[in-house]
Design a protein around this motif. Structure first.
Motif, PDB file in Angstrom:
ATOM      1  N   PHE A 115     -35.924  -5.683 -19.833  1.00 37.08           N
ATOM      2  CA  PHE A 115     -34.490  -5.357 -19.848  1.00 37.08           C
ATOM      3  C   PHE A 115     -33.786  -6.461 -20.622  1.00 37.08           C
ATOM      4  O   PHE A 115     -33.719  -7.609 -20.170  1.00 37.08           O
ATOM      5  N   TYR A 116     -33.277  -6.115 -21.821  1.00 34.55           N
ATOM      6  CA  TYR A 116     -32.683  -7.111 -22.713  1.00 34.55           C
ATOM      7  C   TYR A 116     -31.285  -6.661 -23.145  1.00 34.55           C
ATOM      8  O   TYR A 116     -31.110  -6.156 -24.254  1.00 34.55           O
ATOM      9  N   PRO A 117     -30.276  -6.806 -22.295  1.00 35.80           N
ATOM     10  CA  PRO A 117     -28.908  -6.398 -22.666  1.00 35.80           C
ATOM     11  C   PRO A 117     -28.375  -7.252 -23.807  1.00 35.80           C
ATOM     12  O   PRO A 117     -28.423  -8.490 -23.749  1.00 35.80           O
ATOM     13  N   GLY A 163     -38.174  -2.818 -12.338  1.00 35.55           N
ATOM     14  CA  GLY A 163     -37.574  -2.796 -13.662  1.00 35.55           C
ATOM     15  C   GLY A 163     -37.679  -1.450 -14.352  1.00 35.55           C
ATOM     16  O   GLY A 163     -37.517  -0.400 -13.733  1.00 35.55           O
ATOM     17  N   ILE A 164     -37.983  -1.485 -15.646  1.00 33.35           N
ATOM     18  CA  ILE A 164     -38.060  -0.283 -16.455  1.00 33.35           C
ATOM     19  C   ILE A 164     -39.520  -0.013 -16.810  1.00 33.35           C
ATOM     20  O   ILE A 164     -40.234  -0.901 -17.275  1.00 33.35           O
ATOM     21  N   ASN A 188     -37.767   6.738 -20.391  1.00 28.79           N
ATOM     22  CA  ASN A 188     -37.704   5.537 -19.556  1.00 28.79           C
ATOM     23  C   ASN A 188     -37.607   5.941 -18.091  1.00 28.79           C
ATOM     24  O   ASN A 188     -36.868   6.866 -17.735  1.00 28.79           O
ATOM     25  N   TYR A 190     -36.345   4.351 -14.763  1.00 26.06           N
ATOM     26  CA  TYR A 190     -35.600   3.235 -14.169  1.00 26.06           C
ATOM     27  C   TYR A 190     -35.934   3.181 -12.678  1.00 26.06           C
ATOM     28  O   TYR A 190     -35.638   4.118 -11.942  1.00 26.06           O
ATOM     29  N   PHE A 195     -29.801  -4.467 -12.005  1.00 23.04           N
ATOM     30  CA  PHE A 195     -30.653  -5.453 -12.650  1.00 23.04           C
ATOM     31  C   PHE A 195     -29.986  -6.822 -12.509  1.00 23.04           C
ATOM     32  O   PHE A 195     -28.893  -7.039 -13.026  1.00 23.04           O
ATOM     33  N   LYS A 220     -28.081   0.033 -15.496  1.00 22.33           N
ATOM     34  CA  LYS A 220     -29.018   0.345 -16.570  1.00 22.33           C
ATOM     35  C   LYS A 220     -28.331   0.498 -17.924  1.00 22.33           C
ATOM     36  O   LYS A 220     -28.971   0.367 -18.977  1.00 22.33           O
ATOM     37  N   GLU A 222     -26.078  -1.514 -18.962  1.00 24.69           N
ATOM     38  CA  GLU A 222     -25.686  -2.880 -19.311  1.00 24.69           C
ATOM     39  C   GLU A 222     -24.232  -3.189 -18.975  1.00 24.69           C
ATOM     40  O   GLU A 222     -23.612  -4.069 -19.579  1.00 24.69           O
TER      41      GLU A 222
END
Length: 296
Positions: A115-117, A163-164, A188, A190, A195, A220, A222
């Motif tokens: 998870f990389y917002p 996580g995802i 995906n 979820y 998060f 999810k 962000e």
């Protein structure tokens, strides 16, 4: 890591590469003449198996496909409340009737995805423990008179709060000669609604200095959340020497154990949440966030 799978989802290449000074690398693939035609999936992971990206490569030969295959998942993405994945398959003979009574195979592959917002790239949303096994699920059958089939798979219950999970659903239908025609569906899964992330500007600090860690909760999509509660622990990694048996003899070895310095329940409010502590002795410290009722 670079992973290559055939149109029916079987792994043929799994390589580790080192990036050059420009942050790039390359690889080559040699396919024998007997290889399957269709979409080959190339997936790139980090060194600890976090999904980065994937791309399909189409391999063709001069023989045209005899059938056309379409498949569709019942949802574009799956939420923690979802328990099943349904996949509809439709096979049609080119310029002819539905492809009835054709054998098919479905292979569902799961990959852990980070998870990389983009607006909170300085925060760490990774997991301290990777405690689930990801294994492929395979289903086989025969299309009905209408050239259709449906496959239903339970989402593993141990995916919750991990996580995802990236789903790749490989669908292969075999024509009357046994030649496969394949398609891929992606989605995906979820496994949690919230998060939790943390950020610290300092990695090396002096003893007796205040260490501040910023905390945040996102959904999810962000978006920043408020009013979410979690348990926050400050842990110090310590080592002790123990006498352990190794075969027919004993030896001393150093073992790591975790000592909880502080533990408390906190409410996350936008971007204004943080926790601070002052390390009194040198060593390695860690801040962990635990969602309510979860030891992960």
């Amino acid at each position: 890591k670079i992973n290559v799978r055939t149109p029916d989802g079987k792994e043929i290449i799994n390589r580790q590469k080192i990036l050059n000074a420009q942050g790039s690398t390359e690889t080559s693939i040699s396919l024998p003449k007997s290889s399957l035609t269709g979409n080959y999936n190339v997936t790139v992971y980090t060194s600890n198996d976090q999904f980065l990206t994937s791309k399909s490569l189409k391999v063709e030969e001069f023989l045209p496909d005899r059938i056309k295959v379409e498949s569709k998942l019942n949802k574009e993405e799956y939420l923690p409340s979802d328990t099943k994945i349904n996949l509809d398959i439709t096979a049609v003979n080119f310029f002819g009737p539905p492809a009835a009574n054709k054998n098919y195979e479905v292979r569902m592959q799961w990959n852990r995805r980070g998870f990389y917002p983009k607006d909170y790239s300085g925060y760490n949303f990774s997991y301290a423990k990777n405690n689930i096994s990801l294994y492929d699920i395979t289903r086989e059958g025969t299309t009905k008179e209408e050239g259709q089939a449906n496959v239903s798979v339970d989402i593993p219950s141990n995916f919750q709060n991990n996580g995802i999970i990236r789903l790749l659903a490989y669908v292969t239908v075999f024509d009357e000669t046994g030649r496969p025609v394949s398609v891929i569906n992606r989605s995906n899964v979820y496994t949690q609604d919230v998060f939790f992330g943390l950020k610290s500007d300092d990695y090396w600090v002096k003893t007796g200095a205040l260490v501040k860690t910023n905390l945040i909760a996102l959904d999810k999509d962000e978006k920043v959340l408020s009013g979410k509660k979690a348990t926050v622990k400050i842990i110090k990694h310590e080592y002790k020497t123990v006498l352990a048996r190794s075969g027919s003899y004993y030896r001393y070895k150093s073992e790591n154990y975790e000592r909880v310095i502080e533990e408390k329940e906190m409410e996350f409010n936008g971007t204004n949440t943080s926790i601070s502590f002052i390390p009194d002795v040198s060593g390695r410290y860690e801040v962990r966030i635990f969602p309510p009722g979860v030891n992960n």
